[in-house]
Design a protein around this motif. Structure first.
Motif, PDB file in Angstrom:
ATOM      1  N   PRO A 153     -16.846 -42.960  23.096  1.00 24.21           N
ATOM      2  CA  PRO A 153     -16.570 -42.893  21.656  1.00 24.21           C
ATOM      3  C   PRO A 153     -15.085 -43.053  21.355  1.00 24.21           C
ATOM      4  O   PRO A 153     -14.222 -42.651  22.149  1.00 24.21           O
ATOM      5  CB  PRO A 153     -17.063 -41.493  21.270  1.00 24.21           C
ATOM      6  N   ALA A 154     -14.799 -43.618  20.214  1.00 21.72           N
ATOM      7  CA  ALA A 154     -13.407 -43.779  19.789  1.00 21.72           C
ATOM      8  C   ALA A 154     -12.757 -42.405  19.637  1.00 21.72           C
ATOM      9  O   ALA A 154     -13.386 -41.446  19.186  1.00 21.72           O
ATOM     10  CB  ALA A 154     -13.350 -44.531  18.460  1.00 21.72           C
ATOM     11  N   GLY A 155     -11.505 -42.316  20.055  1.00 19.77           N
ATOM     12  CA  GLY A 155     -10.764 -41.079  19.895  1.00 19.77           C
ATOM     13  C   GLY A 155     -11.142 -39.997  20.882  1.00 19.77           C
ATOM     14  O   GLY A 155     -10.851 -38.814  20.649  1.00 19.77           O
ATOM     15  N   ALA A 201     -13.728 -27.876  28.881  1.00 19.69           N
ATOM     16  CA  ALA A 201     -14.073 -27.937  27.447  1.00 19.69           C
ATOM     17  C   ALA A 201     -14.555 -29.322  27.055  1.00 19.69           C
ATOM     18  O   ALA A 201     -14.259 -29.817  25.961  1.00 19.69           O
ATOM     19  CB  ALA A 201     -12.893 -27.500  26.573  1.00 19.69           C
ATOM     20  N   ALA A 202     -15.326 -29.955  27.955  1.00 15.55           N
ATOM     21  CA  ALA A 202     -15.813 -31.312  27.715  1.00 15.55           C
ATOM     22  C   ALA A 202     -17.290 -31.305  27.335  1.00 15.55           C
ATOM     23  O   ALA A 202     -18.073 -30.509  27.848  1.00 15.55           O
ATOM     24  CB  ALA A 202     -15.609 -32.169  28.961  1.00 15.55           C
ATOM     25  N   GLU A 203     -17.659 -32.209  26.464  1.00 14.98           N
ATOM     26  CA  GLU A 203     -19.058 -32.383  26.044  1.00 14.98           C
ATOM     27  C   GLU A 203     -19.761 -33.329  27.019  1.00 14.98           C
ATOM     28  O   GLU A 203     -19.329 -34.478  27.179  1.00 14.98           O
ATOM     29  CB  GLU A 203     -19.114 -32.957  24.637  1.00 14.98           C
ATOM     30  N   PRO A 204     -20.830 -32.909  27.682  1.00 16.27           N
ATOM     31  CA  PRO A 204     -21.506 -33.775  28.667  1.00 16.27           C
ATOM     32  C   PRO A 204     -22.145 -34.989  28.009  1.00 16.27           C
ATOM     33  O   PRO A 204     -22.588 -34.933  26.860  1.00 16.27           O
ATOM     34  CB  PRO A 204     -22.575 -32.855  29.261  1.00 16.27           C
ATOM     35  N   ALA A 205     -22.216 -36.075  28.763  1.00 20.51           N
ATOM     36  CA  ALA A 205     -22.842 -37.294  28.241  1.00 20.51           C
ATOM     37  C   ALA A 205     -23.706 -37.987  29.289  1.00 20.51           C
ATOM     38  O   ALA A 205     -24.887 -38.218  29.068  1.00 20.51           O
ATOM     39  CB  ALA A 205     -21.769 -38.256  27.733  1.00 20.51           C
ATOM     40  N   VAL A 262     -13.805 -35.443  25.633  1.00 25.41           N
ATOM     41  CA  VAL A 262     -12.960 -34.407  25.049  1.00 25.41           C
ATOM     42  C   VAL A 262     -11.917 -35.083  24.163  1.00 25.41           C
ATOM     43  O   VAL A 262     -11.488 -36.204  24.444  1.00 25.41           O
ATOM     44  CB  VAL A 262     -12.272 -33.562  26.154  1.00 25.41           C
ATOM     45  N   GLU A 263     -11.548 -34.406  23.087  1.00 20.26           N
ATOM     46  CA  GLU A 263     -10.482 -34.929  22.240  1.00 20.26           C
ATOM     47  C   GLU A 263      -9.158 -34.869  22.994  1.00 20.26           C
ATOM     48  O   GLU A 263      -8.908 -33.917  23.747  1.00 20.26           O
ATOM     49  CB  GLU A 263     -10.375 -34.108  20.950  1.00 20.26           C
TER      50      GLU A 263
END
Length: 347
Positions: free
Chosen positions: A34-36, A77-81, A135-136
């Motif tokens: 994803p962007a960003g 603090a990462a969102e799994p994908a 992660v952002e």
């Protein structure tokens, strides 16, 4: 079951995501970040007899293989994908593979993780998983950012998985027992019985074994801690060993309160204090989060614990220096039998 039949079995069961442009079946996967967002990547290998007992149910092996990797994403603090899976199997066993997938894909579905590729080969039972998350920029939790005077926290309870392993190894050296029951005397030795499964000691062992076989990756609390915690690590090799990594990376020391380490009622029931403390401090296989945060964040962390339904316990603070010191209730220094699990070299 030829290799490509095995791959087809796996592909038929995986979760679909819009950001997977091309998944299982080609030479490589095509994935859209994803962007960003920054891509976070982690990998762990599990070997029979090292990371899980020989008689572990294949569904539990599948669950744990993914869980220990998701735990690394939680610590960042990462969102799994996405994930990839490499399976080394000693023989042709479709029933084993289906059961393995039951556990692996059940956990994947909980966190919307898509299996996008991997490898299969013949050899000793071994599983390697690579996970990918987002992660952002600037929001990832790291080991090198703990600050002096930070509080030290842990999620969940400590020592449960190590307690299960201790009970198994105490049973006349047996590598694994499907459903043992026993009681622990003051010296820490286990006296086994062939008691009814409803026996309280048996039930307590079963709950400890669940922590060993099916750890819970703390994804929710890891995501919630971004912007509140300063540093984090997941506890795989033991609290003292893993906290030591944070201290080394951050150039700080740590002071822990032994009596503050959170213990489950099952661990308290089955082990005397001295052995319980050793299991909590250095047993490993917890896959809980150890994190640091400024004292001003205490209320925020308590609210995060409530919102995520995960116990969070303050166990010490970051100090100047380089050592991890543990203080007993009387203020004296406490030293465990070992700091934690070591794959190579002496412990």
């Amino acid at each position: 079951m030829p290799e490509f039949d095995l791959i087809d079995r796996i592909r038929a069961r995986v979760l679909q995501r819009d950001d997977v442009v091309l998944g299982i079946g080609d030479d490589a996967a095509l994935l859209q970040v994803p962007a960003g967002r920054q891509l976070v990547v982690a990998m762990d290998t599990l070997n029979v007899g090292v990371h899980f007992p020989h008689a572990t149910a294949p569904a539990d092996i599948g669950w744990k293989a993914l869980a220990v990797n998701l735990s690394d994403l939680a610590a960042m603090a990462a969102e799994p994908a996405w994930c990839t899976l490499s399976l080394s199997l000693p023989g042709d066993d479709p029933a084993w593979v289906e059961s393995f997938l039951d556990g692996f894909l059940a956990l994947a579905a909980q966190h919307r993780v898509a299996l996008v590729g991997g490898d299969t080969t013949r050899g000793p039972l071994s599983i390697s998983v690579t996970v990918h998350g987002f992660v952002e920029p600037g929001r990832a939790l790291r080991r090198a950012t703990a600050c002096v005077d930070d509080d030290i926290w842990v999620s969940g309870t400590l020592g449960d998985a190590a307690g299960a392993l201790a009970l198994m190894s105490d049973d006349a050296g047996s590598a694994c027992r499907a459903s043992p029951a026993g009681v622990v005397d003051a010296s820490g030795s286990v006296a086994w019985t062939d008691s009814d499964p409803r026996d309280p000691a048996h039930s307590a062992y079963a709950r400890l074994r669940l922590h060993l076989d099916r750890p819970t990756p703390r994804i929710g609390i890891g995501l919630a801690l971004a912007g509140t915690a300063n540093a984090a690590i997941d506890i795989s090799d033991g609290l003292l060993a893993d906290l030591g990594h944070v201290c080394a990376a951050s150039g700080v020391g740590a002071q822990l309160q032994l009596d503050a380490l959170p213990a489950s009622s099952e661990l308290r029931a089955l082990f005397p204090d001295a052995r319980r403390h050793a299991l909590q401090a250095s047993g490993g296989d917890d896959y809980e989060l150890c994190f640091t945060a400024p004292a001003t964040a205490r209320h925020a962390i308590e609210q995060i614990a409530i919102a995520t339904h995960v116990l969070c316990t303050r166990i010490g603070r970051i100090v100047t220096g380089s050592d991890v010191q543990v203080l007993a209730g009387d203020g004296t220094s406490w030293t465990p039998p070992r700091a934690g699990y070591v794959h190579f070299g002496s412990e």
